[in-house]
Design a protein around this motif. Sequence first.
Motif, PDB file in Angstrom:
ATOM      1  N   LEU A  15      14.467 -31.041  40.904  1.00 49.50           N
ATOM      2  CA  LEU A  15      15.800 -30.447  40.874  1.00 49.50           C
ATOM      3  C   LEU A  15      16.514 -30.986  39.644  1.00 49.50           C
ATOM      4  CD1 LEU A  15      18.032 -28.764  42.327  1.00 49.50           C
ATOM      5  CD2 LEU A  15      18.745 -30.903  43.437  1.00 49.50           C
ATOM      6  N   VAL A  16      16.996 -30.083  38.794  1.00 51.62           N
ATOM      7  CA  VAL A  16      17.676 -30.463  37.561  1.00 51.62           C
ATOM      8  C   VAL A  16      19.121 -29.990  37.638  1.00 51.62           C
ATOM      9  CG1 VAL A  16      17.740 -30.240  35.055  1.00 51.62           C
ATOM     10  CG2 VAL A  16      15.534 -30.309  36.235  1.00 51.62           C
ATOM     11  N   LEU A  17      20.049 -30.937  37.548  1.00 47.87           N
ATOM     12  CA  LEU A  17      21.485 -30.625  37.587  1.00 47.87           C
ATOM     13  C   LEU A  17      22.092 -30.997  36.241  1.00 47.87           C
ATOM     14  CD1 LEU A  17      22.447 -31.959  41.158  1.00 47.87           C
ATOM     15  CD2 LEU A  17      21.615 -29.698  40.496  1.00 47.87           C
ATOM     16  N   LEU A 235      13.707 -26.375  39.813  1.00 47.80           N
ATOM     17  CA  LEU A 235      14.871 -25.582  40.203  1.00 47.80           C
ATOM     18  C   LEU A 235      16.053 -26.137  39.427  1.00 47.80           C
ATOM     19  CD1 LEU A 235      16.041 -23.364  42.007  1.00 47.80           C
ATOM     20  CD2 LEU A 235      16.505 -25.102  43.723  1.00 47.80           C
ATOM     21  N   ILE A 236      16.662 -25.296  38.602  1.00 47.87           N
ATOM     22  CA  ILE A 236      17.681 -25.732  37.659  1.00 47.87           C
ATOM     23  C   ILE A 236      19.024 -25.132  38.061  1.00 47.87           C
ATOM     24  CG2 ILE A 236      18.337 -25.789  35.231  1.00 47.87           C
ATOM     25  CD1 ILE A 236      15.233 -24.790  34.872  1.00 47.87           C
ATOM     26  N   VAL A 237      20.036 -25.968  38.129  1.00 49.20           N
ATOM     27  CA  VAL A 237      21.382 -25.488  38.440  1.00 49.20           C
ATOM     28  C   VAL A 237      22.272 -25.760  37.244  1.00 49.20           C
ATOM     29  CG1 VAL A 237      23.292 -25.508  40.065  1.00 49.20           C
ATOM     30  CG2 VAL A 237      20.979 -26.072  40.858  1.00 49.20           C
ATOM     31  N   GLY A 238      22.606 -24.690  36.510  1.00 54.58           N
ATOM     32  CA  GLY A 238      23.497 -24.800  35.377  1.00 54.58           C
ATOM     33  C   GLY A 238      24.920 -24.504  35.786  1.00 54.58           C
ATOM     34  N   THR A 239      25.843 -24.661  34.843  1.00 51.62           N
ATOM     35  CA  THR A 239      27.251 -24.386  35.138  1.00 51.62           C
ATOM     36  C   THR A 239      27.841 -23.335  34.203  1.00 51.62           C
ATOM     37  OG1 THR A 239      27.971 -26.212  33.707  1.00 51.62           O
ATOM     38  CG2 THR A 239      27.629 -26.709  36.044  1.00 51.62           C
ATOM     39  N   GLY A 240      27.045 -22.840  33.262  1.00 55.67           N
ATOM     40  CA  GLY A 240      27.511 -21.780  32.380  1.00 55.67           C
ATOM     41  C   GLY A 240      27.260 -20.423  32.999  1.00 55.67           C
ATOM     42  N   ALA A 276      17.319 -22.277  25.518  1.00 59.99           N
ATOM     43  CA  ALA A 276      16.305 -22.557  24.501  1.00 59.99           C
ATOM     44  C   ALA A 276      15.153 -23.372  25.086  1.00 59.99           C
ATOM     45  CB  ALA A 276      16.936 -23.290  23.326  1.00 59.99           C
ATOM     46  N   ASP A 277      15.475 -24.304  25.977  1.00 63.20           N
ATOM     47  CA  ASP A 277      14.420 -25.128  26.578  1.00 63.20           C
ATOM     48  C   ASP A 277      13.559 -24.309  27.535  1.00 63.20           C
ATOM     49  OD1 ASP A 277      13.011 -27.460  26.786  1.00 63.20           O
ATOM     50  OD2 ASP A 277      14.373 -28.416  28.214  1.00 63.20           O
ATOM     51  N   ILE A 278      14.191 -23.406  28.290  1.00 67.27           N
ATOM     52  CA  ILE A 278      13.412 -22.521  29.180  1.00 67.27           C
ATOM     53  C   ILE A 278      12.514 -21.621  28.349  1.00 67.27           C
ATOM     54  CG2 ILE A 278      13.595 -20.600  30.803  1.00 67.27           C
ATOM     55  CD1 ILE A 278      16.106 -21.915  31.918  1.00 67.27           C
ATOM     56  N   GLU A 279      13.026 -21.116  27.229  1.00 66.29           N
ATOM     57  CA  GLU A 279      12.208 -20.286  26.338  1.00 66.29           C
ATOM     58  C   GLU A 279      11.016 -21.074  25.808  1.00 66.29           C
ATOM     59  OE1 GLU A 279      12.703 -17.647  22.217  1.00 66.29           O
ATOM     60  OE2 GLU A 279      14.408 -18.730  23.072  1.00 66.29           O
ATOM     61  N   THR A 306       9.844 -22.391  36.564  1.00 65.03           N
ATOM     62  CA  THR A 306      11.284 -22.652  36.612  1.00 65.03           C
ATOM     63  C   THR A 306      12.018 -21.542  37.351  1.00 65.03           C
ATOM     64  OG1 THR A 306      11.748 -21.528  34.500  1.00 65.03           O
ATOM     65  CG2 THR A 306      11.233 -23.889  34.404  1.00 65.03           C
ATOM     66  N   LEU A 307      13.108 -21.913  37.978  1.00 60.47           N
ATOM     67  CA  LEU A 307      14.042 -20.961  38.571  1.00 60.47           C
ATOM     68  C   LEU A 307      15.443 -21.499  38.318  1.00 60.47           C
ATOM     69  CD1 LEU A 307      14.574 -18.424  40.315  1.00 60.47           C
ATOM     70  CD2 LEU A 307      14.536 -19.924  42.321  1.00 60.47           C
ATOM     71  N   THR A 308      16.298 -20.654  37.757  1.00 60.91           N
ATOM     72  CA  THR A 308      17.641 -21.093  37.375  1.00 60.91           C
ATOM     73  C   THR A 308      18.704 -20.393  38.207  1.00 60.91           C
ATOM     74  OG1 THR A 308      16.873 -21.404  35.098  1.00 60.91           O
ATOM     75  CG2 THR A 308      19.248 -21.355  35.452  1.00 60.91           C
ATOM     76  N   ILE A 309      19.670 -21.171  38.658  1.00 65.30           N
ATOM     77  CA  ILE A 309      20.832 -20.648  39.377  1.00 65.30           C
ATOM     78  C   ILE A 309      22.073 -20.998  38.566  1.00 65.30           C
ATOM     79  CG2 ILE A 309      22.138 -20.645  41.531  1.00 65.30           C
ATOM     80  CD1 ILE A 309      19.637 -21.755  42.924  1.00 65.30           C
ATOM     81  N   HIS A 310      22.894 -20.005  38.269  1.00 66.08           N
ATOM     82  CA  HIS A 310      24.124 -20.248  37.519  1.00 66.08           C
ATOM     83  C   HIS A 310      25.211 -19.320  38.047  1.00 66.08           C
ATOM     84  CE1 HIS A 310      23.344 -16.516  35.370  1.00 66.08           C
ATOM     85  NE2 HIS A 310      22.134 -16.951  35.100  1.00 66.08           N
ATOM     86  N   PRO A 311      26.475 -19.599  37.743  1.00 70.98           N
ATOM     87  CA  PRO A 311      27.567 -18.770  38.270  1.00 70.98           C
ATOM     88  C   PRO A 311      27.435 -17.305  37.853  1.00 70.98           C
ATOM     89  CG  PRO A 311      28.424 -20.809  37.359  1.00 70.98           C
ATOM     90  CD  PRO A 311      26.988 -20.748  36.960  1.00 70.98           C
ATOM     91  N   SER A 312      27.666 -16.416  38.781  1.00 70.20           N
ATOM     92  CA  SER A 312      27.588 -14.981  38.505  1.00 70.20           C
ATOM     93  C   SER A 312      28.951 -14.404  38.118  1.00 70.20           C
ATOM     94  CB  SER A 312      27.054 -14.237  39.730  1.00 70.20           C
ATOM     95  OG  SER A 312      27.933 -14.389  40.837  1.00 70.20           O
ATOM     96  N   VAL A 313      29.978 -15.247  38.114  1.00 67.80           N
ATOM     97  CA  VAL A 313      31.326 -14.789  37.772  1.00 67.80           C
ATOM     98  C   VAL A 313      31.780 -15.487  36.496  1.00 67.80           C
ATOM     99  CG1 VAL A 313      31.927 -14.375  40.184  1.00 67.80           C
ATOM    100  CG2 VAL A 313      32.451 -16.591  39.142  1.00 67.80           C
ATOM    101  N   ASN A 314      32.846 -14.998  35.894  1.00 68.07           N
ATOM    102  CA  ASN A 314      33.426 -15.627  34.719  1.00 68.07           C
ATOM    103  C   ASN A 314      34.214 -16.858  35.175  1.00 68.07           C
ATOM    104  OD1 ASN A 314      35.399 -16.258  32.595  1.00 68.07           O
ATOM    105  ND2 ASN A 314      34.572 -14.427  31.596  1.00 68.07           N
TER     106      ASN A 314
END
Length: 381
Positions: A15-17, A235-240, A276-279, A306-314
């Motif tokens: 898990l990557v936060l 499993l990666i959780v970004g904030t962008g 860029a790292d996922i690429e 990898t699987l990434t979860i990030h906000p779906s809203v602005n």
Amino acid sequence: MATRPKTHSEPVLGLVLLGGGARGAFQVGVIKALAEITHARVVPFQVLSGVSVGALNVLGISSSFANFSQSAQLIEAFWKNLNSEKVFRSSPLSLVRTAFGLALSAVLPRFASYLPHSLLDTTPLQNALDEAVDFRKISRAIRSGHLRAVGVTSTSYRSGHSVTYFDGASDIAEWRRVMRDGVRTTLGLEHGLASAGLPVLFEAVKIGNDYHGDGMLSLTLPLAPAIRMGATRLLIVGTGDATNDVATSNEAATYPTLGDLGAFALDTVFQSNLDADIERLTRDNETLQNAKPAAKDLLGLKHIDTLTIHPSVNVDELAMKHVREMPRLLRWFLRRQESSQTSGQIESYLLFEYGYITDMIDQGYADAMAMRHEIEAFLAR
């Protein structure tokens, strides 16, 4: 879902936060959803890697590793109990006194060691984390065999390297790569505070003989620490958020304000390197897949899913709905420095207030639950 120690032949879940200041509340909602989706008694991730605010969440999870549901509840309660006064001293008197002290230290450098070193005094956050996180339980979870490794990354101000301080299984070696080091240690409060110490805003933290700050400043490969610690599935959780693209316009651009530059710097630090790292990993996977069997060992690569979860809203727009919750002086200062095109960007990182935090937690939960089937399939591979 029962959890047992992994053998070396089995995939190792990581898990990557990542970082993002107050946006880290989104990760809390994702963790809450993961606990519900997996029904796991023990946290189902054998490797935990965090940087910046993600490091604080990782330390919270690993200190309650034996009970995933309880871990998620404790982290949610910690975040919902936050406000600006519990992260940094935000009273007008404190902010003015700090600004005066910084100005004085520039004029009288001989007294600099006795004066403030940052714009914000984070003593309240230090006290809150010290009460909330039992660091002794991290070593116990590792000895149990369920937790393979946990690492938090900060930036060394002396060398400019990203340094991942980790505790884990005995077969994990320290590493030294170009601008990236891995150092085995017993994790403590100082490692989390250093990882989340955004320069100028938060004070640098001394670890050993060196001062450290926010890990996102130098971490060009944010997935590398988890892979170094043995994870083969991330499993990666970004904030962008994916919606925050700058609209093109035929109007002449205005000269960037101090707030514009600050918003650009924060977005660059926290959001620019993950894709860029996922690429890079995708390219490595393709190279490995197409290589002849005899050449695979020579390549020195391993397949990483990898699987990434990030906000779906602005997130900037979400922050602006709660901007009046901010301390008045801080809100006044930001309003004077920002242009309309960056409105909400800095606020989204600094809005440690109940309304915004709750909405971000709810958004993280909703976005993860919307990916429930994808998450279940990923974890079951």
